[in-house]
Design an enzyme around this catalytic site. Structure first.
Site: not given
Length: 561
Positions: A87, A230, A267, A271-272, A286, A351
């Site tokens: 990003r 996002k 990120s 979390k994932t 997410d 990813r």
């Protein structure tokens, strides 16, 4: 005469010249069909538009028309996002206009953009899209709860982007697609074409701009698909609080008894990974919302990091990399097409985007009860935060507003090693309202539903980055198992000085010295104290900008120096 396209999926693909007539009267003229689809895309386009195509069709489109596309040995579609491999938060803009100007938290997160500059970029994007040989449109929903979901339209020139958002958004049924109507928000993705640096307000050739009045988002100068994902989250982060619903940068899962846990974290914090628990149903990885009825996922897919991925450490994610998944910027063997997940020569931010249903224990519809456990994940690069702490209500607010973590290499463009940072609500890049609004809503929800809260550090232990080691994933999983079983709720605790955190003396599956960073510290006692105080001072300095709006109890819940 047009013929029906043999579609293998439930959600048919309406596109030309192989146009599926399931949603239209076959007597309608070609011109009328073209006109209808062109109006769907809102562009003056004279060539076929591919709308809501099936996964096999999008595979074919990418392989035929996008250089560097390949099918991996496991069946996933491998693509390259070009120059941008993450990003670009410094290039995000929000249009300063009357309907939203008093609601937005203006500053470095939400940089103002004039309506005129937005329209210049919009026209530039549409002019580019009009020159493409083919356009893709995907119509889908954001939000699993029908009460709050919004209709989203993606207009793009790459099959890669269409398939990515097909995985991430909730796919409409045939009937819903037929009656989709006008979208609530439209994304024009012309990421292959640069922004003009001389347009007022532009600082580079990349621009990700949101206009709440026009209900549009325009992307220029970046092909990184995460910008679309996002971007829609940013939209929901604005719209949901207006409707009295708390939007959260969190993952969520559900135990056999229906107990829900929310995981907050940026990120790279796990979390994932940690929410993909074979013993619990995955609601989402997410983005979620907490309404008066419980929680619901915003998305229908997962977007996970691939670096060092293996079947042993993360089997659910590893096995989700199959036909229909999109893998970004990975390196694979040119002959066997086997992915080398340890190769970060292109980027550390490799990813995979896959449908939620690719996780065997995913819960669909992705809706759950009111959360029982709130878990704040952080990646501490200093190595002084304990692996787990039980938080008081005031500490929850303090650490939620602070949002301490470390930016992990590759997560954002230009970040090559972990850097200490504070990100409000564990998701500052996506906030629209002031952080205290989200924090107040969270505190109210937790109090109403008697939720417990925990701070879990998945970062370093035994020393700072470069000296200590990253906390083992098996330890983090053991801690979560102890939370969900109730073991830590009833454990014996001791105070962890400076940060004033309650840490358990024992936790099944975790060595006692790991639970207390002071005991696992490799260096001298003095170096530990200096490092701990250094981080504590950063906490205090950061929180000072919120102190005028925070309650005294919350301010006092932070570190003591």
């Amino acid at each position: 005469m047009l013929t029906a396209y043999p579609n293998a999926e439930q959600h048919t693909g309406n596109f030309l010249p192989c146009f599926n007539f399931q949603h239209f009267d076959t007597e309608i003229s070609l011109a009328a069909i073209q006109d209808a689809l062109h109006r769907i895309a809102h562009v003056d386009y004279t060539k076929p538009i591919i709308r809501n195509a099936s996964t096999p069709v999008l595979y074919e489109e990418a392989l035929k028309h996008e250089a560097g596309s390949a099918v991996t040995s496991s069946g996933a579609l491998a693509l390259n996002s070009g120059t941008k491999k993450g990003r670009s938060p410094s290039d995000k803009r929000i249009v300063y206009e009357p309907s939203s100007e008093d609601n937005v938290w203006w500053g470095p997160v939400n940089i103002k953009m004039s309506e005129n500059s937005f329209m210049v970029n919009r026209e530039r994007a549409i002019d580019y899209l009009n020159t493409r040989d083919r356009l893709y449109v995907f119509d889908g929903f954001a939000g699993w709860d029908p009460k709050y979901r919004i209709k989203v339209r993606i207009v793009c020139a790459r099959a890669y982007h269409a398939l990515f958002m097909k995985n991430m958004l909730i796919n409409p049924t045939d009937e819903e697609l037929e009656h989709f109507g006008e979208p609530d928000f439209t994304v024009f993705n012309a990421g292959e074409f640069p922004a003009n640096r001389y347009t007022t307000g532009m600082t580079s050739t990349t621009s990700v701009a949101v206009n709440f009045d026009r209900k549009e988002m325009v992307i220029l100068g970046t092909q990184y698909a995460g910008e679309m994902k996002k971007g829609i989250f940013t939209v929901m982060h604005y719209l949901m609080p207006k409707a009295g619903v708390l939007s959260l940068h969190s993952s969520a899962n559900e135990g056999p008894s229906g107990d829900v846990s929310l995981f907050f974290g940026l990120s790279g914090t796990g979390k994932t990974t940690l929410s993909a628990d074979p013993k619990r149903a995955l609601i989402g990885d997410d983005e979620h919302c907490w309404s008066a009825d419980g929680i619901f996922n915003i998305e229908a897919g997962c977007y996970a990091k691939c670096v060092d991925l293996s079947a042993d450490t993360e089997p659910e994610i590893f096995n989700a990399i199959r036909f229909g998944s999109v893998v970004e910027n990975v390196v694979y063997d040119p002959y066997t097409r086997v992915i080398d997940f340890t190769d970060t020569s292109l980027t550390e931010n490799t990813r995979v985007a896959y449908p939620l249903t690719y996780i065997p224990n995913a819960k669909v519809p992705a809706i759950g009860n009111h959360p029982k456990n709130i878990i704040l994940l952080t990646c501490d690069a200093f190595g002084v935060l304990p692996p787990v702490s039980k938080l008081t209500p005031a500490q929850v607010s303090y650490h939620f507003i602070s949002g301490y973590t470390a930016k992990i290499a590759g997560t954002e463009d230009g970040v090559t090693e972990p850097t200490a940072t504070f990100s409000s609500c564990f998701g500052a890049p996506f906030l629209v309202w002031h952080p205290t609004k989200y924090a107040a809503m969270l505190a109210e929800k937790m109090k109403e539903h008697s939720a417990s809260a925990w701070l879990i550090n998945t970062g370093w232990n035994g020393g700072a980055y470069g000296t200590g080691k990253r906390i083992s994933l098996k330890y983090s999983r053991a801690i979560l198992n102890a939370i969900h079983s109730g073991e830590l709720e009833n454990a014996e605790y001791e105070n962890y000085p400076i940060f004033n955190l309650a840490i358990p003396k024992k936790c099944s599956g975790v060595p006692n010295e790991v639970l207390n960073p002071k005991l696992s510290w490799i260096g001298s006692a003095e170096s530990y104290k200096e490092t701990a105080e250094k981080l504590a001072k950063l906490f205090v300095k950061n929180f000072a900008i919120y102190s005028t709006k925070a309650a005294e109890a919350v301010i006092q819940a932070g570190p003591s120096i």
